[in-house]
Enzyme design. Structure first.
Site, short mmCIF file in Angstrom:
data_model
loop_
_atom_site.label_atom_id
_atom_site.label_comp_id
_atom_site.label_asym_id
_atom_site.label_seq_id
_atom_site.Cartn_x
_atom_site.Cartn_y
_atom_site.Cartn_z
N GLY A 1 -8.99 40.64 -78.07
CA GLY A 1 -10.08 40.38 -79.01
C GLY A 1 -10.59 41.68 -79.63
N ILE B 1 -13.52 43.62 -79.37
CA ILE B 1 -14.03 44.73 -78.54
C ILE B 1 -13.03 45.05 -77.43
N ASP C 1 -5.60 31.20 -69.23
CA ASP C 1 -7.01 30.83 -69.36
C ASP C 1 -7.74 31.35 -68.12
N SER D 1 -25.11 40.66 -74.19
CA SER D 1 -25.49 40.83 -75.59
C SER D 1 -26.97 41.13 -75.71
N ALA D 2 -27.33 41.86 -76.75
CA ALA D 2 -28.73 42.13 -77.05
C ALA D 2 -29.50 40.85 -77.33
N TYR E 1 -25.12 30.00 -76.97
CA TYR E 1 -24.36 31.23 -76.73
C TYR E 1 -25.22 32.24 -75.96
N LYS F 1 -25.01 33.98 -71.91
CA LYS F 1 -25.04 35.39 -71.50
C LYS F 1 -26.11 35.62 -70.43
N PHE G 1 -25.23 45.86 -78.72
CA PHE G 1 -26.00 45.59 -79.93
C PHE G 1 -24.99 45.12 -81.00
N ASN G 2 -24.93 45.69 -82.19
CA ASN G 2 -24.07 45.08 -83.22
C ASN G 2 -22.82 45.91 -83.48
N LEU H 1 -22.62 40.16 -90.59
CA LEU H 1 -22.81 40.93 -91.82
C LEU H 1 -21.58 41.74 -92.25
N GLY I 1 -33.37 31.30 -86.74
CA GLY I 1 -33.03 31.96 -85.47
C GLY I 1 -32.99 33.49 -85.59
P1 NAD Z 1 -13.38 38.09 -79.54
O1 NAD Z 1 -13.47 36.62 -79.78
O2 NAD Z 1 -12.75 38.93 -80.58
O3 NAD Z 1 -12.65 38.36 -78.14
C1 NAD Z 1 -12.72 37.48 -77.06
C2 NAD Z 1 -11.30 37.26 -76.55
O4 NAD Z 1 -11.35 36.39 -75.41
C3 NAD Z 1 -10.39 36.59 -77.57
O5 NAD Z 1 -9.19 37.33 -77.70
C4 NAD Z 1 -10.11 35.20 -76.99
O6 NAD Z 1 -8.82 34.74 -77.32
C5 NAD Z 1 -10.30 35.45 -75.50
N1 NAD Z 1 -10.72 34.28 -74.73
C6 NAD Z 1 -11.73 33.41 -74.98
N2 NAD Z 1 -11.80 32.50 -74.00
C7 NAD Z 1 -10.83 32.79 -73.09
C8 NAD Z 1 -10.40 32.20 -71.88
N3 NAD Z 1 -10.97 31.10 -71.38
N4 NAD Z 1 -9.37 32.77 -71.22
C9 NAD Z 1 -8.76 33.87 -71.71
N5 NAD Z 1 -9.11 34.46 -72.85
C10 NAD Z 1 -10.14 33.92 -73.55
O7 NAD Z 1 -14.87 38.60 -79.25
P2 NAD Z 1 -15.41 40.09 -79.15
O8 NAD Z 1 -16.26 40.36 -80.34
O9 NAD Z 1 -14.35 41.03 -78.81
O10 NAD Z 1 -16.41 39.92 -77.92
C11 NAD Z 1 -15.99 40.16 -76.60
C12 NAD Z 1 -17.12 39.79 -75.64
O11 NAD Z 1 -18.28 40.52 -75.99
C13 NAD Z 1 -17.50 38.31 -75.70
O12 NAD Z 1 -17.83 37.90 -74.38
C14 NAD Z 1 -18.74 38.31 -76.59
O13 NAD Z 1 -19.59 37.23 -76.31
C15 NAD Z 1 -19.37 39.63 -76.20
N6 NAD Z 1 -20.24 40.18 -77.25
C16 NAD Z 1 -19.75 40.35 -78.52
C17 NAD Z 1 -20.58 40.85 -79.50
C18 NAD Z 1 -20.09 41.03 -80.92
O14 NAD Z 1 -20.93 41.21 -81.81
N7 NAD Z 1 -18.79 41.03 -81.20
C19 NAD Z 1 -21.90 41.19 -79.20
C20 NAD Z 1 -22.37 41.01 -77.90
C21 NAD Z 1 -21.52 40.51 -76.92
C1 UD1 Z 2 -25.47 38.35 -84.16
C2 UD1 Z 2 -25.58 37.15 -83.27
C3 UD1 Z 2 -26.29 37.53 -81.98
C4 UD1 Z 2 -25.59 38.69 -81.30
C5 UD1 Z 2 -25.61 39.86 -82.28
C6 UD1 Z 2 -24.95 41.08 -81.69
C7 UD1 Z 2 -25.74 35.40 -84.97
C8 UD1 Z 2 -26.64 34.39 -85.62
N1 UD1 Z 2 -26.34 36.14 -84.01
O1 UD1 Z 2 -26.77 38.57 -84.61
O2 UD1 Z 2 -26.30 36.44 -81.10
O3 UD1 Z 2 -26.29 39.08 -80.14
O4 UD1 Z 2 -24.90 39.45 -83.46
O5 UD1 Z 2 -23.60 40.93 -81.70
O6 UD1 Z 2 -24.55 35.48 -85.25
N2 UD1 Z 2 -27.07 38.97 -92.65
C9 UD1 Z 2 -27.18 38.71 -94.00
N3 UD1 Z 2 -26.15 38.05 -94.61
C10 UD1 Z 2 -25.02 37.65 -93.95
C11 UD1 Z 2 -24.91 37.93 -92.57
C12 UD1 Z 2 -25.97 38.58 -91.94
O7 UD1 Z 2 -28.18 39.05 -94.63
O8 UD1 Z 2 -24.13 37.05 -94.57
C13 UD1 Z 2 -28.16 39.72 -91.98
C14 UD1 Z 2 -28.82 38.97 -90.83
O9 UD1 Z 2 -29.89 38.20 -91.30
C15 UD1 Z 2 -29.25 40.13 -89.92
C16 UD1 Z 2 -28.18 41.19 -90.15
O10 UD1 Z 2 -27.57 40.86 -91.41
O11 UD1 Z 2 -30.48 40.65 -90.35
C17 UD1 Z 2 -27.09 41.20 -89.07
O12 UD1 Z 2 -26.59 39.90 -88.92
P1 UD1 Z 2 -25.35 39.57 -87.95
O13 UD1 Z 2 -24.23 40.48 -88.28
O14 UD1 Z 2 -25.09 38.10 -88.06
O15 UD1 Z 2 -25.86 39.96 -86.51
P2 UD1 Z 2 -27.20 39.48 -85.74
O16 UD1 Z 2 -28.06 38.64 -86.56
O17 UD1 Z 2 -27.82 40.69 -85.17
#
Ligand code: NAD
Ligand code: UD1
Length: 329
Positions: A10, A12, A58, A124-125, A148, A152, A177-178, A199, A291
């Site tokens: 995935g 990250i 899985d 997650s934040a 979701y 967490k 964070f993001n 975003l 939200g």
């Molecule tokens: P992603 O969807 O790109 O990666 C997740 C990976 O897990 C995918 O490759 C998916 O195929 C795999 N997966 C899902 N369910 C599975 C299962 N049951 N068995 C095996 N593999 C499985 O997401 P990401 O952005 O890389 O996020 C990774 C983790 O970080 C997630 O737990 C997500 O909730 C958390 N997180 C992400 C963000 C973000 O903004 N991207 C922010 C905070 C927390």
């Molecule tokens: C998302 C997740 C949150 C997660 C966080 C960190 C959602 C609703 N929430 O939130 O659970 O913890 O990422 O990974 O997905 N924005 C726009 N236009 C767009 C998209 C976003 O204006 O098309 C704004 C949003 O209102 C926000 C900022 O951009 O102010 C960032 O949005 P986004 O990238 O979705 O992240 P979070 O809202 O922080």
């Protein structure tokens, strides 16, 4: 040290695999490809010049996880596998509770059986809800508006209880964070399926000409310019945060914010993206997204002090690398 990386193909996870291998760790990836593809594995092998063992499994399936632990002698796990789309978690809550909770329960249980005590968890934040910024790790968690976020918070609690009951466990709950940006090679990055919700993926699709304009969700928040403020962190910095956690973790349960500590508004991101990449991003202001909160940014002092880690890349790097990845597709 051999580390099991669940969800390692995935967004990250893949960047973290690169950071781990650069630091000399051996990595085994387990992913069911529900939100990723096998191409990422070959890109990872190109970047690292290593063969990386991969298992399409899985993580909620205890039998196959046990066979994996029989095959390798793991020194630790980093658990990324899970679903992460907030909107989908509202419409399909059971799917989210099932996958996010069962993967964590199964993996934690097998770790306990096999004496694998280093456990790094992707939180997650979002668990801070609408607390006052900057968010610090001692704050009481506030209810999130979506399943979701609840998954967490529940997984954090499960792993905390596990570490309290088994004092040899070393658990890190990393609150991201993001994350945006991509590896500088531009061969791995973030490519959500369908129309992006977040975003930066939306901005890059507008830049590419696949979407007409960005919709900015509200300009009447009490922020510097009225648009939402977030703590954007380069995914390679985030990846390196995991390596720091693995190297410095001690027994017990430890929570760390992984962010930059800087709050950036939507309009600031758009302007930076435009100037770094020399592309105009058309946008219009629309209603707030339900939200959403006004501010989210981290107090990052604990990770700096205890993990000797802090983010190094700036917003320009993030905007450039995000675009380079999408442009190269
Ligand atoms: P992603 O969807 O790109 O990666 C997740 C990976 O897990 C995918 O490759 C998916 O195929 C795999 N997966 C899902 N369910 C599975 C299962 N049951 N068995 C095996 N593999 C499985 O997401 P990401 O952005 O890389 O996020 C990774 C983790 O970080 C997630 O737990 C997500 O909730 C958390 N997180 C992400 C963000 C973000 O903004 N991207 C922010 C905070 C927390
Ligand atoms: C998302 C997740 C949150 C997660 C966080 C960190 C959602 C609703 N929430 O939130 O659970 O913890 O990422 O990974 O997905 N924005 C726009 N236009 C767009 C998209 C976003 O204006 O098309 C704004 C949003 O209102 C926000 C900022 O951009 O102010 C960032 O949005 P986004 O990238 O979705 O992240 P979070 O809202 O922080």
């Amino acid at each position: 040290m051999t580390i099991l990386v669940t969800g390692g193909l995935g967004f990250i996870g893949s960047h973290t695999v690169v950071a781990l291998i650069e630091e000399g760790f051996k990595v085994v990836i387990a992913d069911n490809l529900s939100n990723s593809s096998l191409e990422v594995l070959s890109s990872l092998e190109d970047i690292t010049k290593e063969n990386i063992p991969f298992h399409e499994i899985d993580i909620a399936d205890e039998k196959v996880v046990i066979s994996l632990f029989e095959e390798y002698d793991f020194n630790g796990v980093i658990h990324f596998a899970g679903y992460k789309a907030v909107g989908e978690s509202v419409s399909e809550p059971i799917k989210y509770y099932r996958n996010n909770l069962l993967t964590t329960l199964t993996l934690a249980d097998v770790c306990k059986k096999y004496g694998v005590t280093k456990f790094i968890f992707s939180s997650s934040a979002t668990v801070y809800g609408d607390n006052n910024v900057p968010f610090d790790e001692t704050m009481q968690l506030l209810p999130t508006t979506n399943p979701y976020g609840e998954t967490k918070a529940i997984c954090e609690r499960i792993l905390t209880d596990l570490a309290n009951a088994n004092t040899d466990f070393e658990v890190a709950l990393l609150r991201y964070f993001n994350p945006i940006g991509a590896h500088p090679s531009a061969v791995i990055g973030e490519l959500p399926k369908g129309i992006p919700n977040n975003l930066m993926p939306y901005i890059t699709q507008v830049a590419k000409g696949n979407l007409k304009e960005l919709q900015i969700f509200g300009d009447d928040y009490p922020t510097q310019d009225g648009t939402g403020v977030r703590d954007y962190i380069h995914v390679m910095d985030l990846a390196e945060g995991h390596v720091a956690a693995l190297k410095n973790i001690t027994t017990g349960v430890h929570i760390y914010n992984l962010g930059t500590g800087q709050g950036t508004s939507v309009l600031e991101i758009v302007k930076t993206f435009e100037s770094v990449n020399n592309i105009k991003i058309p946008y219009k202001i629309v209603d707030r997204r339900s939200g959403d909160i006004a501010f989210s940014y981290a107090d990052v002092s604990k990770a700096k002090k205890e993990l000797n880690w802090s983010a190094k890349r700036n917003l320009e790097n993030m905007c450039r690398d995000s675009w380079n990845f999408i442009q190269a597709l």
